[in-house]
Design a protein around this motif. Structure first.
Motif, PDB file in Angstrom:
ATOM      1  N   ILE A  59      -7.775  28.017 -57.627  1.00  0.00           N
ATOM      2  CA  ILE A  59      -9.132  28.019 -58.170  1.00  0.00           C
ATOM      3  C   ILE A  59      -9.334  29.201 -59.114  1.00  0.00           C
ATOM      4  O   ILE A  59     -10.026  29.092 -60.141  1.00  0.00           O
ATOM      5  N   THR A  60      -8.734  30.328 -58.803  1.00  0.00           N
ATOM      6  CA  THR A  60      -8.819  31.495 -59.684  1.00  0.00           C
ATOM      7  C   THR A  60      -8.196  31.184 -61.033  1.00  0.00           C
ATOM      8  O   THR A  60      -8.735  31.559 -62.086  1.00  0.00           O
ATOM      9  N   CYS A  61      -7.057  30.482 -61.027  1.00  0.00           N
ATOM     10  CA  CYS A  61      -6.425  30.084 -62.289  1.00  0.00           C
ATOM     11  C   CYS A  61      -7.313  29.120 -63.074  1.00  0.00           C
ATOM     12  O   CYS A  61      -7.418  29.218 -64.298  1.00  0.00           O
ATOM     13  N   VAL A  62      -7.928  28.190 -62.361  1.00  0.00           N
ATOM     14  CA  VAL A  62      -8.865  27.260 -63.014  1.00  0.00           C
ATOM     15  C   VAL A  62      -9.982  28.046 -63.695  1.00  0.00           C
ATOM     16  O   VAL A  62     -10.381  27.748 -64.822  1.00  0.00           O
ATOM     17  N   PHE A  63     -10.469  29.052 -63.011  1.00  0.00           N
ATOM     18  CA  PHE A  63     -11.585  29.854 -63.523  1.00  0.00           C
ATOM     19  C   PHE A  63     -11.208  30.674 -64.750  1.00  0.00           C
ATOM     20  O   PHE A  63     -11.975  30.758 -65.715  1.00  0.00           O
ATOM     21  N   PHE A  64     -10.032  31.269 -64.753  1.00  0.00           N
ATOM     22  CA  PHE A  64      -9.720  32.278 -65.755  1.00  0.00           C
ATOM     23  C   PHE A  64      -9.426  31.736 -67.149  1.00  0.00           C
ATOM     24  O   PHE A  64      -9.529  32.485 -68.119  1.00  0.00           O
ATOM     25  N   ALA A 114      -1.250  29.293 -64.028  1.00  0.00           N
ATOM     26  CA  ALA A 114      -1.238  30.716 -64.381  1.00  0.00           C
ATOM     27  C   ALA A 114      -0.549  30.937 -65.728  1.00  0.00           C
ATOM     28  O   ALA A 114      -1.033  31.715 -66.561  1.00  0.00           O
ATOM     29  N   ILE A 115       0.556  30.245 -65.946  1.00  0.00           N
ATOM     30  CA  ILE A 115       1.270  30.377 -67.225  1.00  0.00           C
ATOM     31  C   ILE A 115       0.408  29.850 -68.370  1.00  0.00           C
ATOM     32  O   ILE A 115       0.367  30.439 -69.464  1.00  0.00           O
ATOM     33  N   GLU A 116      -0.280  28.732 -68.135  1.00  0.00           N
ATOM     34  CA  GLU A 116      -1.158  28.203 -69.190  1.00  0.00           C
ATOM     35  C   GLU A 116      -2.255  29.205 -69.534  1.00  0.00           C
ATOM     36  O   GLU A 116      -2.627  29.356 -70.697  1.00  0.00           O
ATOM     37  N   ASN A 117      -2.775  29.893 -68.538  1.00  0.00           N
ATOM     38  CA  ASN A 117      -3.790  30.916 -68.795  1.00  0.00           C
ATOM     39  C   ASN A 117      -3.249  32.020 -69.705  1.00  0.00           C
ATOM     40  O   ASN A 117      -4.000  32.607 -70.480  1.00  0.00           O
ATOM     41  N   ILE A 118      -1.962  32.289 -69.588  1.00  0.00           N
ATOM     42  CA  ILE A 118      -1.341  33.351 -70.378  1.00  0.00           C
ATOM     43  C   ILE A 118      -1.119  32.911 -71.824  1.00  0.00           C
ATOM     44  O   ILE A 118      -1.351  33.672 -72.760  1.00  0.00           O
ATOM     45  N   VAL A 119      -0.685  31.657 -72.012  1.00  0.00           N
ATOM     46  CA  VAL A 119      -0.299  31.196 -73.352  1.00  0.00           C
ATOM     47  C   VAL A 119      -1.424  30.495 -74.103  1.00  0.00           C
ATOM     48  O   VAL A 119      -1.331  30.293 -75.319  1.00  0.00           O
ATOM     49  N   SER A 120      -2.487  30.102 -73.397  1.00  0.00           N
ATOM     50  CA  SER A 120      -3.589  29.389 -74.049  1.00  0.00           C
ATOM     51  C   SER A 120      -4.895  30.129 -73.819  1.00  0.00           C
ATOM     52  O   SER A 120      -5.055  30.811 -72.803  1.00  0.00           O
ATOM     53  N   ASN A 121      -5.817  29.981 -74.750  1.00  0.00           N
ATOM     54  CA  ASN A 121      -7.106  30.680 -74.617  1.00  0.00           C
ATOM     55  C   ASN A 121      -8.302  29.739 -74.563  1.00  0.00           C
ATOM     56  O   ASN A 121      -9.438  30.176 -74.685  1.00  0.00           O
ATOM     57  N   LYS A 122      -8.042  28.435 -74.377  1.00  0.00           N
ATOM     58  CA  LYS A 122      -9.164  27.507 -74.246  1.00  0.00           C
ATOM     59  C   LYS A 122      -8.750  26.294 -73.424  1.00  0.00           C
ATOM     60  O   LYS A 122      -7.559  25.992 -73.272  1.00  0.00           O
ATOM     61  N   VAL A 123      -9.745  25.608 -72.878  1.00  0.00           N
ATOM     62  CA  VAL A 123      -9.497  24.430 -72.053  1.00  0.00           C
ATOM     63  C   VAL A 123      -9.267  23.225 -72.957  1.00  0.00           C
ATOM     64  O   VAL A 123     -10.155  22.822 -73.706  1.00  0.00           O
ATOM     65  N   ARG A 124      -8.077  22.674 -72.904  1.00  0.00           N
ATOM     66  CA  ARG A 124      -7.759  21.488 -73.697  1.00  0.00           C
ATOM     67  C   ARG A 124      -7.930  20.237 -72.833  1.00  0.00           C
ATOM     68  O   ARG A 124      -7.887  20.318 -71.601  1.00  0.00           O
ATOM     69  N   PRO A 125      -8.107  19.051 -73.452  1.00  0.00           N
ATOM     70  CA  PRO A 125      -8.368  17.830 -72.679  1.00  0.00           C
ATOM     71  C   PRO A 125      -7.322  17.543 -71.609  1.00  0.00           C
ATOM     72  O   PRO A 125      -7.656  17.086 -70.510  1.00  0.00           O
ATOM     73  N   ARG A 127      -5.787  19.545 -69.851  1.00  0.00           N
ATOM     74  CA  ARG A 127      -5.938  20.450 -68.703  1.00  0.00           C
ATOM     75  C   ARG A 127      -6.623  19.729 -67.538  1.00  0.00           C
ATOM     76  O   ARG A 127      -6.259  19.914 -66.380  1.00  0.00           O
ATOM     77  N   LEU A 128      -7.634  18.913 -67.849  1.00  0.00           N
ATOM     78  CA  LEU A 128      -8.337  18.178 -66.802  1.00  0.00           C
ATOM     79  C   LEU A 128      -7.412  17.196 -66.100  1.00  0.00           C
ATOM     80  O   LEU A 128      -7.483  17.020 -64.882  1.00  0.00           O
ATOM     81  N   ILE A 129      -6.535  16.559 -66.877  1.00  0.00           N
ATOM     82  CA  ILE A 129      -5.571  15.630 -66.287  1.00  0.00           C
ATOM     83  C   ILE A 129      -4.624  16.377 -65.361  1.00  0.00           C
ATOM     84  O   ILE A 129      -4.317  15.929 -64.256  1.00  0.00           O
ATOM     85  N   MET A 130      -4.164  17.549 -65.808  1.00  0.00           N
ATOM     86  CA  MET A 130      -3.248  18.355 -65.008  1.00  0.00           C
ATOM     87  C   MET A 130      -3.917  18.817 -63.717  1.00  0.00           C
ATOM     88  O   MET A 130      -3.323  18.754 -62.634  1.00  0.00           O
ATOM     89  N   VAL A 131      -5.169  19.271 -63.812  1.00  0.00           N
ATOM     90  CA  VAL A 131      -5.895  19.708 -62.626  1.00  0.00           C
ATOM     91  C   VAL A 131      -6.083  18.540 -61.658  1.00  0.00           C
ATOM     92  O   VAL A 131      -5.963  18.704 -60.438  1.00  0.00           O
ATOM     93  N   PHE A 132      -6.356  17.342 -62.204  1.00  0.00           N
ATOM     94  CA  PHE A 132      -6.521  16.165 -61.353  1.00  0.00           C
ATOM     95  C   PHE A 132      -5.228  15.841 -60.608  1.00  0.00           C
ATOM     96  O   PHE A 132      -5.243  15.599 -59.394  1.00  0.00           O
ATOM     97  N   LEU A 133      -4.105  15.851 -61.333  1.00  0.00           N
ATOM     98  CA  LEU A 133      -2.815  15.543 -60.704  1.00  0.00           C
ATOM     99  C   LEU A 133      -2.447  16.587 -59.649  1.00  0.00           C
ATOM    100  O   LEU A 133      -1.982  16.243 -58.557  1.00  0.00           O
ATOM    101  N   PHE A 134      -2.677  17.843 -59.976  1.00  0.00           N
ATOM    102  CA  PHE A 134      -2.398  18.898 -59.003  1.00  0.00           C
ATOM    103  C   PHE A 134      -3.341  18.791 -57.808  1.00  0.00           C
ATOM    104  O   PHE A 134      -2.971  19.099 -56.677  1.00  0.00           O
TER     105      PHE A 134
END
Length: 219
Positions: A59-64, A114-125, A127-134
């Motif tokens: 959840i912290t990764c989702v937030f950041f 966590a890696i996506e948070n490091i390499v990306s600076n915005k929520v891309r579409p 991301r929601l699919i990835m969060v759903f699968l996870f």
């Protein structure tokens, strides 16, 4: 800053026990439906706070990635929907996920975010699919906890729903704490991403990578 990160990393590695995060012990008694609801809701909250350290990091990764509260809650809602589906399927015996596969995948999902948070600076579409699968994977982990706990057959559905409610309360509590103590006071700073998001995400990625290896080879 480097010394602080090293200290935080050391504390996390020491504090994390070499066990699955999905273990709940609870003595089942004959309870009324109302009691079942409140008891299992509390168990759901406890499965996040304080027992679910891996879910807290997720959840912290989702937030950041983006501390905008609406976007965070949208992602959390996708996660909740997904884990509710697989939790229900697993508890009704429709699917039987093996813990020795699910637990490493849960840790690996944290590494990815966590890696996506490091390499990306915005929520891309996507991301929601990835969060759903996870979220579907995490739901199978929740099912492992409830399987060990046991469910009252006379109030099976109530227990399942209330557990989900408790998990959601725990998740929203983490989000609100992060928002009021980190996002609200610091997210407008020019160095917020460099000084907070990237360092914290890096530590989380290392801890989750350690969990992944541990759960594959040592549990």
């Amino acid at each position: 800053m480097k010394k602080l990160l090293l200290l935080l990393l050391a504390i996390l590695f020491i504090a994390v026990p070499p066990l699955s995060a999905h273990v709940i012990q609870y003595e089942l008694d004959k309870m009324s439906s109302n009691t079942v609801f409140w008891k299992y809701m509390l168990i759901g909250v406890q499965h996040i706070i304080p027992q679910g350290f891996d879910h807290i990091l997720f959840i912290t990764c989702v937030f950041f990635l983006n501390p905008n509260l609406k976007k965070v809650i949208l992602q959390a809602s996708m996660f909740t929907l997904a884990h509710s589906i697989t939790l229900g399927l697993a508890m009704y015996g429709i699917i039987k996920p093996p813990a020795n596969i699910i637990e490493p995948l849960i840790a690996l999902s944290i590494v990815f975010l966590a890696i996506e948070n490091i390499v990306s600076n915005k929520v891309r579409p996507w991301r929601l699919i990835m969060v759903f699968l996870f979220g579907m994977v995490h739901g199978m982990g929740f099912a492992g906890a409830l399987s060990q706990l046991g469910m009252p057959q006379y109030a099976f559905g109530i227990a399942l729903i209330s557990f989900n409610v408790g998990v959601e309360i725990g998740q929203l509590s983490i989000i609100m704490l992060l928002y009021f103590f980190i996002s609200a006071p610091f997210s407008k700073m020019s160095l917020y991403r460099k000084r907070i998001v990237i360092p914290v995400s890096s530590v989380i990625a290392l801890v989750a990578a350690y969990w992944t290896v541990q759960r594959i080879f040592f549990t």
